[in-house]
Design a protein around this motif. Structure first.
Motif, PDB file in Angstrom:
ATOM      1  N   SER A   1      -8.359   3.439  -1.648  1.00  9.24           N
ATOM      2  CA  SER A   1      -7.627   3.622  -0.397  1.00  9.24           C
ATOM      3  C   SER A   1      -6.313   4.381  -0.578  1.00  9.24           C
ATOM      4  CB  SER A   1      -7.399   2.275   0.290  1.00  9.24           C
ATOM      5  OG  SER A   1      -6.688   1.399  -0.551  1.00  9.24           O
ATOM      6  N   CYS A   2      -6.146   5.038  -1.698  1.00  8.71           N
ATOM      7  CA  CYS A   2      -4.953   5.848  -2.004  1.00  8.71           C
ATOM      8  C   CYS A   2      -5.266   7.315  -1.680  1.00  8.71           C
ATOM      9  CB  CYS A   2      -4.621   5.673  -3.489  1.00  8.71           C
ATOM     10  SG  CYS A   2      -3.515   6.896  -4.195  1.00  8.71           S
TER      11      CYS A   2
ATOM     12  N   CYS B   1       4.320   8.900  -4.294  1.00 11.59           N
ATOM     13  CA  CYS B   1       4.158   9.961  -5.279  1.00 11.59           C
ATOM     14  C   CYS B   1       5.513  10.412  -5.773  1.00 11.59           C
ATOM     15  CB  CYS B   1       3.435  11.151  -4.659  1.00 11.59           C
ATOM     16  SG  CYS B   1       1.722  10.820  -4.330  1.00 11.59           S
TER      17      CYS B   1
ATOM     18  N   THR C   1       1.060   3.911  -3.243  1.00 15.34           N
ATOM     19  CA  THR C   1       0.606   5.290  -3.135  1.00 15.34           C
ATOM     20  C   THR C   1       1.762   6.275  -3.142  1.00 15.34           C
ATOM     21  OG1 THR C   1       0.550   5.165  -0.726  1.00 15.34           O
ATOM     22  CG2 THR C   1      -1.499   4.671  -1.903  1.00 15.34           C
TER      23      THR C   1
ATOM     24  N   TRP D   1      -6.087   5.064 -10.450  1.00 13.92           N
ATOM     25  CA  TRP D   1      -6.338   5.353  -9.045  1.00 13.92           C
ATOM     26  C   TRP D   1      -6.854   4.110  -8.333  1.00 13.92           C
ATOM     27  CZ3 TRP D   1     -11.315   4.437  -7.393  1.00 13.92           C
ATOM     28  CH2 TRP D   1     -12.281   4.311  -8.401  1.00 13.92           C
TER      29      TRP D   1
ATOM     30  N   ALA E   1       0.830  -1.201   0.000  1.00 12.70           N
ATOM     31  CA  ALA E   1       0.000   0.000   0.000  1.00 12.70           C
ATOM     32  C   ALA E   1       0.865   1.251   0.000  1.00 12.70           C
ATOM     33  CB  ALA E   1      -0.941  -0.004   1.205  1.00 12.70           C
TER      34      ALA E   1
ATOM     35  N   TYR F   1       3.031   3.388  -9.823  1.00 15.26           N
ATOM     36  CA  TYR F   1       2.714   4.253  -8.692  1.00 15.26           C
ATOM     37  C   TYR F   1       1.339   4.865  -8.895  1.00 15.26           C
ATOM     38  CZ  TYR F   1       7.712   3.749  -8.005  1.00 15.26           C
ATOM     39  OH  TYR F   1       8.965   3.223  -7.839  1.00 15.26           O
ATOM     40  N   TYR F   2       0.724   5.229  -7.786  1.00 14.34           N
ATOM     41  CA  TYR F   2      -0.622   5.807  -7.825  1.00 14.34           C
ATOM     42  C   TYR F   2      -0.641   7.121  -7.073  1.00 14.34           C
ATOM     43  CZ  TYR F   2      -2.075   1.498  -9.829  1.00 14.34           C
ATOM     44  OH  TYR F   2      -2.208   0.447 -10.688  1.00 14.34           O
TER      45      TYR F   2
ATOM     46  N   CYS G   1      -4.877   9.836  -4.495  1.00 18.46           N
ATOM     47  CA  CYS G   1      -5.914   9.626  -5.517  1.00 18.46           C
ATOM     48  C   CYS G   1      -7.190  10.356  -5.115  1.00 18.46           C
ATOM     49  CB  CYS G   1      -6.214   8.137  -5.691  1.00 18.46           C
ATOM     50  SG  CYS G   1      -4.801   7.130  -6.193  1.00 18.46           S
TER      51      CYS G   1
END
Length: 183
Positions: free
Chosen positions: A64-65, A15, A13, A61, A9, A132-133, A68
């Motif tokens: 739970s991000c 960046c 997420t 996306w 997770a 990556y999200y 996002c």
């Protein structure tokens, strides 16, 4: 196992900054975007090929991000202001930590109205090499990848990139009056 999920997770997420894939142009050296078809949450079947001749924004996306969640209001704003002049928007939900049902609830909670698809088997994400999200791809009218943004994008940066993809863009008062300027 919980540590492994938490690590994934955090990685998912992460960046980064913007990554540009060449100038926004129709240059023969441009990288073509992978085509895809998927059933959307509320807009029926979405096929990139059906959007031929239109610039397209594809945002990857998952619910739970946190980054996002933070950027989706900007995409909704852009959809309402650029959609009427021919720009298309597609959200792609990564499945794994969250289910498609979680994605549908998430979109309803945030009142996101542009087309979004759950990425069943994560094939779209794989084809676009998303690691990556959130990650956003900006396609020109020939569906070449004009730009790629990795990480959360703020409305100011989003607006600047969208202005480069089209000759239409909202005036300064577009928030309230929904007017456009053609340059």
């Amino acid at each position: 196992m919980a540590l492994l999920i938490a690590s994934f997770a955090l990685l998912a997420t992460s960046c980064a900054g913007e990554e540009s894939v060449g100038p926004i142009s129709t240059d023969a050296k441009s990288v073509g975007a992978p085509s895809f078809e998927a059933e959307s949450f509320s807009h029926g079947e979405i096929a990139l090929a059906d959007l031929s001749g239109k610039p397209v924004v594809i945002n990857f996306w998952f619910p739970s991000c946190p980054p996002c969640r933070a950027e989706l209001a900007g995409f909704e704003w852009a959809y309402k202001h650029f959609g009427p002049v021919g720009m298309e928007f597609i959200g792609v939900q990564q499945l794994g930590l969250d289910s498609a049902v979680d994605g549908q609830r998430f979109l309803e909670e945030l009142v996101i109205t542009y087309p979004n698809v759950p990425d069943i088997n994560n094939t779209i994400q794989h084809d676009y090499k998303v690691l990556y999200y959130p990650t956003t791809f900006f396609l020109d009218v020939n569906h070449n990848i004009a730009r790629k943004w990795v990480g959360q994008i703020e409305r100011k940066e989003l607006l600047e990139i969208l202005k480069q993809l089209t000759t239409y863009y909202p005036t300064e008062n577009a928030e309230s009056n929904n007017k456009f300027t053609n340059h």
